[in-house]
Motif scaffolding. Structure first.
Motif: not given
Length: 59
Positions: A6-7, A9-10, A12-17
């Motif tokens: 889960e960490y 994934k989060e 990775r999600r923040e990296w694209f922001k």
């Protein structure tokens, strides 16, 4: 183990922001930093020279 995935994934999600600065902005900021550092160095050199001359004149 579930928390780790889960960490990741989060992250990775923040990296694209992330909004990366353009090359032009980086070059301008770098030049500005070098100019500012040069001006501070020149100022400190002048202050040191004046103080050195004053101390040499007094003693």
């Amino acid at each position: 183990m579930k928390k780790l995935f889960e960490y990741i994934k989060e992250v990775r999600r923040e990296w694209f922001k992330i909004v990366w600065p353009s090359r032009d902005n980086v070059v301008r900021a770098t030049i500005l930093i070098f100019v500012a550092a040069g001006m501070v160095a020149l100022f400190l050199f002048l202050v040191d020279s004046v103080l050195n001359a004053l101390v040499g004149w007094i003693f």
